[in-house]
Scaffold this active site. Structure first.
Site, PDB file in Angstrom:
ATOM      1  N   ARG A  73      56.719  56.623  96.727  1.00  0.00           N
ATOM      2  CA  ARG A  73      56.190  58.093  95.759  1.00  0.00           C
ATOM      3  C   ARG A  73      54.911  58.986  96.104  1.00  0.00           C
ATOM      4  O   ARG A  73      54.147  57.740  96.499  1.00  0.00           O
ATOM      5  CB  ARG A  73      55.614  57.369  94.561  1.00  0.00           C
ATOM      6  CG  ARG A  73      56.578  56.712  93.308  1.00  0.00           C
ATOM      7  CD  ARG A  73      55.907  55.528  92.728  1.00  0.00           C
ATOM      8  NE  ARG A  73      56.778  55.274  91.618  1.00  0.00           N
ATOM      9  CZ  ARG A  73      58.039  56.090  91.009  1.00  0.00           C
ATOM     10  NH1 ARG A  73      58.174  56.571  90.821  1.00  0.00           N
ATOM     11  NH2 ARG A  73      58.883  55.048  90.320  1.00  0.00           N
ATOM     12  N   ASP A 135      66.585  56.247  84.638  1.00  0.00           N
ATOM     13  CA  ASP A 135      66.329  57.072  83.550  1.00  0.00           C
ATOM     14  C   ASP A 135      66.610  58.153  82.591  1.00  0.00           C
ATOM     15  O   ASP A 135      66.509  58.245  81.845  1.00  0.00           O
ATOM     16  CB  ASP A 135      64.261  57.904  83.665  1.00  0.00           C
ATOM     17  CG  ASP A 135      63.278  56.237  84.149  1.00  0.00           C
ATOM     18  OD1 ASP A 135      63.508  55.628  84.298  1.00  0.00           O
ATOM     19  OD2 ASP A 135      62.458  56.949  84.623  1.00  0.00           O
ATOM     20  N   GLY A 178      62.646  52.698  81.717  1.00  0.00           N
ATOM     21  CA  GLY A 178      62.852  54.303  81.567  1.00  0.00           C
ATOM     22  C   GLY A 178      62.160  54.706  81.603  1.00  0.00           C
ATOM     23  O   GLY A 178      61.462  56.234  80.554  1.00  0.00           O
ATOM     24  N   GLU A 230      60.103  50.123  78.048  1.00  0.00           N
ATOM     25  CA  GLU A 230      59.034  50.084  78.436  1.00  0.00           C
ATOM     26  C   GLU A 230      58.011  51.073  77.264  1.00  0.00           C
ATOM     27  O   GLU A 230      56.497  50.600  77.953  1.00  0.00           O
ATOM     28  CB  GLU A 230      58.602  50.151  79.835  1.00  0.00           C
ATOM     29  CG  GLU A 230      59.137  51.105  80.501  1.00  0.00           C
ATOM     30  CD  GLU A 230      58.378  51.227  82.504  1.00  0.00           C
ATOM     31  OE1 GLU A 230      59.075  49.988  82.841  1.00  0.00           O
ATOM     32  OE2 GLU A 230      59.588  52.355  82.389  1.00  0.00           O
ATOM     33  N   GLN A 280      66.583  46.030  86.998  1.00  0.00           N
ATOM     34  CA  GLN A 280      67.488  47.129  86.995  1.00  0.00           C
ATOM     35  C   GLN A 280      67.971  48.002  88.161  1.00  0.00           C
ATOM     36  O   GLN A 280      68.162  48.959  88.484  1.00  0.00           O
ATOM     37  CB  GLN A 280      66.890  47.673  85.457  1.00  0.00           C
ATOM     38  CG  GLN A 280      66.537  47.218  84.688  1.00  0.00           C
ATOM     39  CD  GLN A 280      65.706  47.441  83.908  1.00  0.00           C
ATOM     40  OE1 GLN A 280      65.766  47.695  81.969  1.00  0.00           O
ATOM     41  NE2 GLN A 280      64.493  47.085  84.004  1.00  0.00           N
ATOM     42  N   ARG A 281      66.999  48.865  89.256  1.00  0.00           N
ATOM     43  CA  ARG A 281      66.961  49.316  90.264  1.00  0.00           C
ATOM     44  C   ARG A 281      67.747  48.702  91.597  1.00  0.00           C
ATOM     45  O   ARG A 281      67.956  49.411  92.543  1.00  0.00           O
ATOM     46  CB  ARG A 281      65.373  49.713  90.349  1.00  0.00           C
ATOM     47  CG  ARG A 281      64.658  50.561  89.536  1.00  0.00           C
ATOM     48  CD  ARG A 281      64.227  51.426  90.032  1.00  0.00           C
ATOM     49  NE  ARG A 281      63.233  51.718  90.960  1.00  0.00           N
ATOM     50  CZ  ARG A 281      61.968  52.056  90.947  1.00  0.00           C
ATOM     51  NH1 ARG A 281      61.653  52.082  89.731  1.00  0.00           N
ATOM     52  NH2 ARG A 281      61.060  51.308  92.333  1.00  0.00           N
TER      53      ARG A 281
HETATM   54  O1  F6P Z   1      61.571  56.241  86.555  1.00  0.00           O
HETATM   55  C1  F6P Z   1      62.157  54.904  86.886  1.00  0.00           C
HETATM   56  C2  F6P Z   1      61.261  53.637  87.090  1.00  0.00           C
HETATM   57  O2  F6P Z   1      62.051  52.550  87.532  1.00  0.00           O
HETATM   58  C3  F6P Z   1      60.426  53.831  85.680  1.00  0.00           C
HETATM   59  O3  F6P Z   1      61.731  53.429  85.020  1.00  0.00           O
HETATM   60  C4  F6P Z   1      59.486  52.815  86.266  1.00  0.00           C
HETATM   61  O4  F6P Z   1      58.549  52.862  84.620  1.00  0.00           O
HETATM   62  C5  F6P Z   1      59.371  52.989  87.076  1.00  0.00           C
HETATM   63  O5  F6P Z   1      60.500  54.085  87.962  1.00  0.00           O
HETATM   64  C6  F6P Z   1      58.803  51.675  87.956  1.00  0.00           C
HETATM   65  O6  F6P Z   1      57.844  52.220  89.352  1.00  0.00           O
HETATM   66  P1  F6P Z   1      57.206  51.914  90.439  1.00  0.00           P
HETATM   67  O7  F6P Z   1      58.738  51.099  91.093  1.00  0.00           O
HETATM   68  O8  F6P Z   1      56.589  52.034  91.177  1.00  0.00           O
HETATM   69  O9  F6P Z   1      56.740  50.207  89.787  1.00  0.00           O
END
Ligand code: F6P
Length: 356
Positions: A73, A135, A178, A230, A280-281
């Site tokens: 990021r 999201d 989300g 969230e 979820q990812r």
């Molecule tokens: O944008 C995708 C997302 O998974 C969001 O749903 C969540 O708020 C954020 O990224 C979490 O980010 P990180 O992986 O930086 O904790």
């Protein structure tokens, strides 16, 4: 033609499938194509961390989660600021694009990634974006890749919570990702048979939630499933600034625990909070996302071949198309107030916590 490709922002299932679809299109359809994989998103472009990729690099990755390129990021705000050595990040990206001899840069990412892509495009770089995020909040596309895999995972979580909620007669709050929008919670909530769905676009009244929980218990149901985004907030929290909200919640980023406690005290039920988080990812993309990713990746290849730059891939009415980066950057696709899916959910008795 020398093509740079990077993945930026939070990962999601389908990144590798897009990379593969893009590479296959490029190697099959663009003469003398060279693919340069830039590592860890825009950071790789800033630091000139890149490698030439071979067709074999894209083998066996269709169903593999994560990204073979790595991701980071790098907030948009930072792009126009100087780094710790006083160098302009934007200038470094422009310089390295040239130094790598790129003809075009392909960026896979979410809202922030698209803002930077639009900035680079406005600075004269050839850029093609591809919309990624669980999201589903990117403006101008009906769907982003990664979203449906996350819906599948979140739905399975709700399914599993259902049985334990029923056994114990508990009210379970499942907090789903989300960011600032409620798409994932809306879809997984409906698909998982949630009784109450709470999303950021529809601020809730805690007393209404308590009333709905009690109403179900009075009707003979022993348990409740609440799918809560969230980013969901009460009507009172919606009026607060971010810092005030954080303080009000006792330092917690989300309001789920507070709401669970409120329900427990006022509806006299046992509550539990479940946060599936990054599950979820993770993992393999769903078949739907493998197809969508391949379609989007391949179409990005076609845009590159046509020399159609300054755009990002989109799906509209089941057709793969594109939007200008300058038209979509900085905009958010939220669940509209009068969304027909929300109306459908209400019509079958799902509560959103704003009922009179
Ligand atoms: O944008 C995708 C997302 O998974 C969001 O749903 C969540 O708020 C954020 O990224 C979490 O980010 P990180 O992986 O930086 O904790």
């Amino acid at each position: 033609m020398k093509i740079g490709i990077l993945t930026s922002g939070g990962d999601c299932p389908g990144l590798n499938a897009v990379i593969r679809g893009f590479a296959k299109y490029v190697f099959n359809n663009i003469k003398d194509a060279e693919l340069i994989g830039i590592t860890e998103g825009y950071l790789g472009l800033i630091e000139k961390e890149a490698r030439k990729m071979q067709p074999s690099d894209f083998s066996g990755i269709l169903n593999v989660g994560g990204t073979i390129l790595g991701t980071k990021r790098t907030p948009f705000k930072k792009m126009t600021e100087e780094d710790q050595n006083g160098r302009s990040r934007l200038d470094l990206m422009k310089k390295n694009y040239k130094a790598l001899g790129l003809d075009v840069l392909v960026t896979l990412g979410g809202a922030g990634t698209h803002k930077t892509a639009a900035l680079l495009s406005s600075e004269g770089l050839n850029v093609v974006g591809i919309p990624k995020t669980i999201d589903n909040d990117i403006w101008g596309t009906d769907v982003t890749f990664g979203f449906h895999s996350a819906v599948d995972i979140a739905t399975e979580c709700i399914d599993r919570i259902h049985t334990t909620a029923a056994s114990h007669g508990r009210t379970m709050l499942i907090e789903l990702m989300g960011n600032k929008v409620g798409w994932l919670t809306l879809y997984a909530g409906v698909a998982g048979g949630a009784d109450i769905i709470l999303i950021p676009e529809i601020p809730y009244n805690p007393d209404t939630v308590v009333k709905m929980v009690k109403r179900r218990l009075d009707s003979g149901k022993a348990f409740n499933i609440i799918a809560i985004a969230e980013g969901a907030m009460s009507k009172a929290e919606a009026k607060m600034k971010k810092t005030e909200r954080l303080e009000y919640r006792g330092g917690r980023a989300t309001g789920t625990e507070m709401l669970a406690k409120y329900i427990e005290e006022n509806a006299e039920v046992e509550t539990r909070v479940v946060v599936p988080g990054h599950l979820q990812r993770g993992g393999a993309p769903s078949p739907y996302d493998r197809f969508l990713s391949t379609e989007m990746g391949s179409f990005a290849g076609e845009l590159v071949k046509r020399g159609n730059f300054g755009v990002t891939v989109a799906m509209r009415d089941n057709h793969v198309t594109y939007n200008k980066l300058s038209d979509i950057a900085g905009k958010t696709k939220s669940v509209p107030e009068n969304d027909q899916r929300v109306a459908m959910a209400r019509a079958i008795g799902i509560y959103f916590g704003d009922e009179a």
